[in-house]
Design a protein around this motif. Sequence first.
Motif, PDB file in Angstrom:
ATOM      1  N   MET A   1      29.643 -32.345 -10.009  1.00 29.18           N
ATOM      2  CA  MET A   1      28.265 -32.789 -10.240  1.00 29.18           C
ATOM      3  C   MET A   1      27.528 -31.755 -11.078  1.00 29.18           C
ATOM      4  SD  MET A   1      25.355 -33.859  -7.444  1.00 29.18           S
ATOM      5  CE  MET A   1      25.156 -32.183  -6.824  1.00 29.18           C
ATOM      6  N   ASP A   2      26.796 -32.225 -12.073  1.00 35.46           N
ATOM      7  CA  ASP A   2      26.033 -31.345 -12.949  1.00 35.46           C
ATOM      8  C   ASP A   2      24.667 -31.096 -12.323  1.00 35.46           C
ATOM      9  OD1 ASP A   2      24.400 -30.267 -14.979  1.00 35.46           O
ATOM     10  OD2 ASP A   2      25.691 -31.123 -16.518  1.00 35.46           O
ATOM     11  N   GLN A   3      24.486 -29.909 -11.759  1.00 30.93           N
ATOM     12  CA  GLN A   3      23.234 -29.617 -11.070  1.00 30.93           C
ATOM     13  C   GLN A   3      22.057 -29.519 -12.038  1.00 30.93           C
ATOM     14  OE1 GLN A   3      24.177 -26.094  -8.765  1.00 30.93           O
ATOM     15  NE2 GLN A   3      24.766 -27.324  -6.999  1.00 30.93           N
ATOM     16  N   GLY A   4      22.336 -29.081 -13.279  1.00 30.33           N
ATOM     17  CA  GLY A   4      21.269 -29.000 -14.278  1.00 30.33           C
ATOM     18  C   GLY A   4      20.698 -30.366 -14.601  1.00 30.33           C
ATOM     19  N   ASN A   5      21.567 -31.336 -14.869  1.00 31.59           N
ATOM     20  CA  ASN A   5      21.103 -32.688 -15.174  1.00 31.59           C
ATOM     21  C   ASN A   5      20.479 -33.353 -13.948  1.00 31.59           C
ATOM     22  OD1 ASN A   5      21.742 -32.681 -17.878  1.00 31.59           O
ATOM     23  ND2 ASN A   5      23.779 -33.533 -17.575  1.00 31.59           N
ATOM     24  N   THR A   6      21.007 -33.042 -12.765  1.00 32.47           N
ATOM     25  CA  THR A   6      20.405 -33.580 -11.542  1.00 32.47           C
ATOM     26  C   THR A   6      18.970 -33.093 -11.405  1.00 32.47           C
ATOM     27  OG1 THR A   6      22.555 -33.668 -10.425  1.00 32.47           O
ATOM     28  CG2 THR A   6      20.595 -33.711  -9.034  1.00 32.47           C
ATOM     29  N   ALA A   7      18.771 -31.793 -11.619  1.00 35.85           N
ATOM     30  CA  ALA A   7      17.419 -31.241 -11.556  1.00 35.85           C
ATOM     31  C   ALA A   7      16.522 -31.864 -12.613  1.00 35.85           C
ATOM     32  CB  ALA A   7      17.459 -29.720 -11.726  1.00 35.85           C
ATOM     33  N   PHE A   8      17.077 -32.065 -13.810  1.00 35.91           N
ATOM     34  CA  PHE A   8      16.324 -32.679 -14.905  1.00 35.91           C
ATOM     35  C   PHE A   8      15.832 -34.072 -14.521  1.00 35.91           C
ATOM     36  CE2 PHE A   8      16.463 -35.418 -18.737  1.00 35.91           C
ATOM     37  CZ  PHE A   8      15.489 -34.790 -19.497  1.00 35.91           C
ATOM     38  N   ILE A   9      16.687 -34.877 -13.921  1.00 29.46           N
ATOM     39  CA  ILE A   9      16.318 -36.243 -13.525  1.00 29.46           C
ATOM     40  C   ILE A   9      15.268 -36.227 -12.428  1.00 29.46           C
ATOM     41  CG2 ILE A   9      17.186 -38.401 -12.515  1.00 29.46           C
ATOM     42  CD1 ILE A   9      19.911 -37.681 -13.829  1.00 29.46           C
ATOM     43  N   LEU A  10      15.435 -35.359 -11.446  1.00 24.03           N
ATOM     44  CA  LEU A  10      14.476 -35.308 -10.344  1.00 24.03           C
ATOM     45  C   LEU A  10      13.106 -34.822 -10.820  1.00 24.03           C
ATOM     46  CD1 LEU A  10      16.757 -33.892  -7.497  1.00 24.03           C
ATOM     47  CD2 LEU A  10      15.952 -36.250  -7.788  1.00 24.03           C
ATOM     48  N   ILE A  11      13.096 -33.848 -11.720  1.00 20.94           N
ATOM     49  CA  ILE A  11      11.814 -33.379 -12.274  1.00 20.94           C
ATOM     50  C   ILE A  11      11.160 -34.487 -13.093  1.00 20.94           C
ATOM     51  CG2 ILE A  11      10.755 -31.762 -13.898  1.00 20.94           C
ATOM     52  CD1 ILE A  11      12.882 -29.709 -12.966  1.00 20.94           C
ATOM     53  N   ALA A  12      11.974 -35.198 -13.882  1.00 17.73           N
ATOM     54  CA  ALA A  12      11.444 -36.312 -14.669  1.00 17.73           C
ATOM     55  C   ALA A  12      10.848 -37.382 -13.758  1.00 17.73           C
ATOM     56  CB  ALA A  12      12.543 -36.914 -15.543  1.00 17.73           C
ATOM     57  N   ALA A  13      11.513 -37.654 -12.634  1.00 16.23           N
ATOM     58  CA  ALA A  13      10.994 -38.640 -11.677  1.00 16.23           C
ATOM     59  C   ALA A  13       9.640 -38.207 -11.137  1.00 16.23           C
ATOM     60  CB  ALA A  13      11.990 -38.839 -10.537  1.00 16.23           C
ATOM     61  N   ALA A  14       9.506 -36.921 -10.824  1.00 10.18           N
ATOM     62  CA  ALA A  14       8.226 -36.412 -10.323  1.00 10.18           C
ATOM     63  C   ALA A  14       7.127 -36.552 -11.372  1.00 10.18           C
ATOM     64  CB  ALA A  14       8.373 -34.953  -9.893  1.00 10.18           C
TER      65      ALA A  14
END
Length: 424
Positions: A1-14
Amino acid sequence: MDQGNTAFILIAAALVLLMTPGLAFFYGGLVKAKSVISMMMMSFGAMGLMGVLWVLYGYAIAFPATDAGVTNAPWHIDGADFGLANVLTTPEGAAYPPLAFVAFQATFAIITVALVSGAIADRAKFGAWMIFAGIWATVVYFPVASWVFNFGLAEDGSFSYGGWITHGLQDVFGVGAIDFAGGTAVHINAGAAALALALVLGKRVGFQKGAHVPHNPPFVLLGAGLLWFGWFGFNAGSELAADNTAALAFVNTIAAPAAALLSWLIVEKIKDGKPTSVGAASGAVAGLVAITPACAALTPIWAIVLGLLAGAVCALAIELKFKLGFDDSLDVVGIHLVGGLLGTLYLGIFANTSGLIYSGSFNQLVVQAIAALAVLVYSFVLAFIIGFAIEKTIGFRVKNEDEIAGIDTVVHGEEGYVLSDVRG
């Protein structure tokens, strides 16, 4: 799992979730002082209702699993995803948790429904609005999101892109419609529903040009600023990865609304003699709307051109309600429907590689027009039917005397501005 892209998506959702409170300020500043609570509550009501419905069954309608063999179906429910039961774990090898994508798309559902409320400001019952919002989301937004996005979850945890609008049309025309972040699913969809509700509820008391002025322009500017800030998550986040495409979408989300802000002010100066703060805010939003479907498919120069067109066209389009006689209170039609149509059709000519000027083919323009028209008609017809049914049963509009007195106290028992602790 790419933690960088995961963080990117969650920040974008916020960021996208922040757009709905931003919209509440934007809309709240535009209405009368005695209906600001009512207006802002319709946005916050959408946050509560859509957040629940999305988890219960919205995601199951919008993103049925690809292994169900119905990726391009116009309407389908994947029962395995009721309550998100099928996406609670992350499959081995997946780029990011499915729940990150679920969260991101939930915020799209929330803001789309909230957008519609601007057309019925100053005169709508909150309970009737909530009933409309729930039904419209179920039969219109969730299916249309599937038409456009439909990142169906495959068994290996990957997402297969495309509903019938984006991939289904490709089988016929060789190219699918381009809608990177929701020009059709969000803006045309909401704008068409807004037009339908404006017709169902009718005009406000005393409706005429100049009769209803924004009560709090600073609120409008604050709301526009929050919307623009959140829109970076909306557009760049739709790439679902922190890469060059996301960066292009980000830059275009600066360029297009900046140009639209300027062109709206120029039109105001020529037409009315003075550029206004509300015009600046509205121009920025018009540019944001127009660039939404196109943010990853245009060079920054063409994004500026689109912004210039959007600001000028939408500034003129908001006058249509006075000429045609419908009361779209906060110009959802003039900004979101017109801006969404402009951005969607613009891609048919200027989209990288597939637009007319690059390919010499009209195919991209044809599929963009089909996508825009399909969503517009579907949303308008069903919104009109739902709104009409509510109006004729429990009533959608408040009484004229309540509208004149101010619906904040009538509907919510509150006042937006209490200037004294002593009540008469």
